[in-house]
Motif scaffolding. Structure first.
Motif, PDB file in Angstrom:
ATOM      1  N   HIS A 274      95.649  -6.197 -63.925  1.00  0.00           N
ATOM      2  CA  HIS A 274      97.071  -6.095 -63.469  1.00  0.00           C
ATOM      3  C   HIS A 274      97.255  -4.973 -62.990  1.00  0.00           C
ATOM      4  O   HIS A 274      98.626  -4.123 -62.978  1.00  0.00           O
ATOM      5  CB  HIS A 274      97.602  -6.907 -64.662  1.00  0.00           C
ATOM      6  N   ARG A 313      91.307 -10.607 -59.295  1.00  0.00           N
ATOM      7  CA  ARG A 313      92.064 -10.475 -58.787  1.00  0.00           C
ATOM      8  C   ARG A 313      92.921 -12.202 -57.755  1.00  0.00           C
ATOM      9  O   ARG A 313      93.545 -12.308 -57.843  1.00  0.00           O
ATOM     10  CB  ARG A 313      92.650  -9.513 -58.174  1.00  0.00           C
ATOM     11  N   LYS A 316      93.232 -14.870 -60.285  1.00  0.00           N
ATOM     12  CA  LYS A 316      94.882 -14.657 -60.307  1.00  0.00           C
ATOM     13  C   LYS A 316      96.256 -14.856 -59.955  1.00  0.00           C
ATOM     14  O   LYS A 316      97.277 -15.716 -59.511  1.00  0.00           O
ATOM     15  CB  LYS A 316      94.939 -13.787 -61.456  1.00  0.00           C
ATOM     16  N   SER A 317      95.878 -14.040 -58.580  1.00  0.00           N
ATOM     17  CA  SER A 317      97.206 -14.645 -57.423  1.00  0.00           C
ATOM     18  C   SER A 317      97.149 -15.856 -56.691  1.00  0.00           C
ATOM     19  O   SER A 317      98.144 -16.503 -56.710  1.00  0.00           O
ATOM     20  CB  SER A 317      96.967 -13.600 -56.490  1.00  0.00           C
ATOM     21  N   LYS A 318      96.222 -16.405 -57.114  1.00  0.00           N
ATOM     22  CA  LYS A 318      96.107 -17.918 -56.671  1.00  0.00           C
ATOM     23  C   LYS A 318      96.688 -18.664 -57.750  1.00  0.00           C
ATOM     24  O   LYS A 318      97.349 -20.169 -57.328  1.00  0.00           O
ATOM     25  CB  LYS A 318      94.608 -18.413 -55.911  1.00  0.00           C
ATOM     26  N   ILE A 331     103.758 -10.776 -57.879  1.00  0.00           N
ATOM     27  CA  ILE A 331     103.086 -10.811 -58.148  1.00  0.00           C
ATOM     28  C   ILE A 331     101.587 -10.206 -57.312  1.00  0.00           C
ATOM     29  O   ILE A 331     100.854  -9.713 -58.228  1.00  0.00           O
ATOM     30  CB  ILE A 331     102.384 -12.518 -56.892  1.00  0.00           C
ATOM     31  N   ALA A 332     101.851 -10.077 -56.107  1.00  0.00           N
ATOM     32  CA  ALA A 332     100.727  -8.720 -55.644  1.00  0.00           C
ATOM     33  C   ALA A 332     100.655  -7.466 -56.878  1.00  0.00           C
ATOM     34  O   ALA A 332     100.180  -7.081 -57.395  1.00  0.00           O
ATOM     35  CB  ALA A 332     101.186  -8.180 -54.797  1.00  0.00           C
ATOM     36  N   CYS A 335      99.265  -8.464 -60.004  1.00  0.00           N
ATOM     37  CA  CYS A 335      97.554  -8.345 -59.689  1.00  0.00           C
ATOM     38  C   CYS A 335      96.708  -7.748 -59.383  1.00  0.00           C
ATOM     39  O   CYS A 335      95.569  -7.089 -59.390  1.00  0.00           O
ATOM     40  CB  CYS A 335      97.379 -10.111 -58.809  1.00  0.00           C
ATOM     41  N   TYR A 337      97.692  -4.907 -57.036  1.00  0.00           N
ATOM     42  CA  TYR A 337      98.017  -4.513 -55.926  1.00  0.00           C
ATOM     43  C   TYR A 337      98.778  -3.376 -55.629  1.00  0.00           C
ATOM     44  O   TYR A 337      99.987  -3.821 -56.831  1.00  0.00           O
ATOM     45  CB  TYR A 337      97.712  -6.046 -54.995  1.00  0.00           C
ATOM     46  N   GLN A 340     102.569  -6.063 -51.512  1.00  0.00           N
ATOM     47  CA  GLN A 340     102.534  -7.334 -51.455  1.00  0.00           C
ATOM     48  C   GLN A 340     102.019  -7.433 -49.521  1.00  0.00           C
ATOM     49  O   GLN A 340     101.049  -8.812 -49.046  1.00  0.00           O
ATOM     50  CB  GLN A 340     103.577  -8.202 -51.044  1.00  0.00           C
ATOM     51  N   LEU A 343      98.062  -7.387 -50.859  1.00  0.00           N
ATOM     52  CA  LEU A 343      97.903  -9.017 -51.025  1.00  0.00           C
ATOM     53  C   LEU A 343      97.940  -9.770 -49.141  1.00  0.00           C
ATOM     54  O   LEU A 343      96.386 -10.231 -49.259  1.00  0.00           O
ATOM     55  CB  LEU A 343      98.702  -9.633 -51.528  1.00  0.00           C
ATOM     56  N   PRO A 355      99.656 -15.636 -48.261  1.00  0.00           N
ATOM     57  CA  PRO A 355      99.674 -16.123 -49.301  1.00  0.00           C
ATOM     58  C   PRO A 355     100.468 -16.865 -49.381  1.00  0.00           C
ATOM     59  O   PRO A 355     100.844 -18.106 -49.816  1.00  0.00           O
ATOM     60  CB  PRO A 355      99.929 -15.207 -50.447  1.00  0.00           C
TER      61      PRO A 355
END
Length: 365
Positions: A274, A313, A316-318, A331-332, A335, A337, A340, A343, A355
């Motif tokens: 992360h 990654r 985790k994002s899902k 969220i990006a 994880c 990134y 966004q 992502l 997403p």
């Protein structure tokens, strides 16, 4: 000739190995030292003499009353953190946090996500056992393992596969006995890791024990190095001793492709993905080349380290898209990134949806 006092108990294998490590360093540096090994019971005699150097095992409670009274270059070593060391005394303590990392890395390598910690009743009041438990608990929760407070209840409710890190090899041996008596398969159902590579415990275990290799010989060498460095720089040093590796045996190992470098890399990846880390940072942590790490990863996990990190990654994002109401930007960042937009690019390229569309699809179900 200078005199070195060792306050250790050579009746035990661990202490004898520390003594060998100390002696090896003395020989390496060609130091002219007279070595005395004394019992704390002879406190008056010890205090009546002048010592140039002192190395003492601080885990023995009776050391506390005499060490502060020694007017020497003193180093104490301990199997857990010393909260209030005596003034003007250098320390070398086990890095129990690294012990936990090695165990969790092994469980990650074996795709085990249910974990627990075990210590036998006589260890419950030991500072080193409780520090190992606390650090294991903290790291397991941080890495989002499913943690079980009671090992035997987890086994009874068949929370398999279950990975158990034990405070000592004695605890590990007893847990192996517990499992075999109940026809619980080790390591396919319960994977067990001990600590200290205790030859005596390992020799009487029903099957060879995996264990964090905390080498007392190396500890003895480090004791001498830190003591001499403290004298050279004329200051008190407080350092940690880290284990070299995890010894994989039959209590964790079923398949052939087990690798302590992959173990170490997996822990680092799961603990740091992360932070927008790159593969180079994993290589620096493991101290290996890109080619070496990729070859080992492909052999153990079937993918390169970069592919593993990318998948970690995405998964985790899902999970966050499914289970949280966090913004896509948040969220990006969580994880690893940079933003966004990145992502979105990843999702469009890999899945041909965004997403937001993934989250909306879940909500529509």
């Amino acid at each position: 000739m200078n005199k070195l006092l060792l306050l250790i108990d050579t009746r035990f294998y661990y202490d004898r190995e520390i003594l060998k490590g100390i002696k090896a360093k003395i020989d390496e540096y060609q130091l002219k030292l007279t070595i005395a090994i004394e019992s704390i019971e002879h406190a008056d005699e010890i205090l009546s003499e002048q010592w140039d150097y002192v190395i003492a095992d601080f885990d023995k409670g009776d050391r506390h009353r005499i060490i502060p009274r020694l007017n020497s270059n003193v180093l104490i070593y301990s199997s857990y953190a010393i909260e209030h060391p005596p003034e003007s005394v250098s320390t070398l303590v086990n890095d129990n946090e690294q012990f936990a990392c090695l165990a969790l890395g092994q469980f990650l390598q074996n795709d085990i996500h249910n974990v627990a910690f075990y210590m036998e009743p006589r260890e419950c009041n030991a500072g080193w056992a409780n520090e190992r438990k606390q650090t294991f608990d903290n790291h397991a929760n941080r890495l989002e393992f499913k943690y079980f407070e009671n090992v035997k209840e987890a086994i009874a409710s068949r929370q398999f596969p279950l990975g158990v890190y034990c405070a000592s090899d004695r605890s590990a041996r007893k847990l192996v006995n517990f499992c075999t008596e109940r026809n619980i398969a080790v390591p396919t159902q319960v994977s067990i890791i001990g600590t200290d590579c205790d030859d005596a415990e390992r020799s009487i275990s029903p099957l060879p024990l995996s264990s964090v290799n905390h080498d007392p010989y190396m500890l003895g060498q480090r004791c001498m190095d830190v003591l001499l460095k403290a004298k050279r720089f004329k200051r008190v040093l407080h350092e940690k001793f880290q284990p070299a590796s995890l010894m994989n045996k039959k209590s964790t190992q079923e398949e052939i492709n087990q690798d302590h470098i992959v173990n170490k890399a997996l822990y680092y990846l799961h603990n740091n993905f992360h932070f927008n880390i790159k593969v180079q940072q994993v290589l620096d942590y493991c101290r290996v080349s890109r080619k070496t790490l990729d070859n080992r990863f492909i052999k153990c996990k079937g993918v390169s380290v970069h592919q593993y990190l990318a998948t970690l990654r995405i998964l985790k994002s899902k999970k966050l898209l499914r289970n949280s109401k966090d913004s896509i930007e948040s969220i990006a960042l969580q994880c690893g990134y940079p933003n966004q937009s990145y992502l979105y690019q990843i999702y469009r390229k890999q899945f041909d949806y965004t997403p937001c569309e993934y989250r909306q699809g879940l909500n529509a179900m």
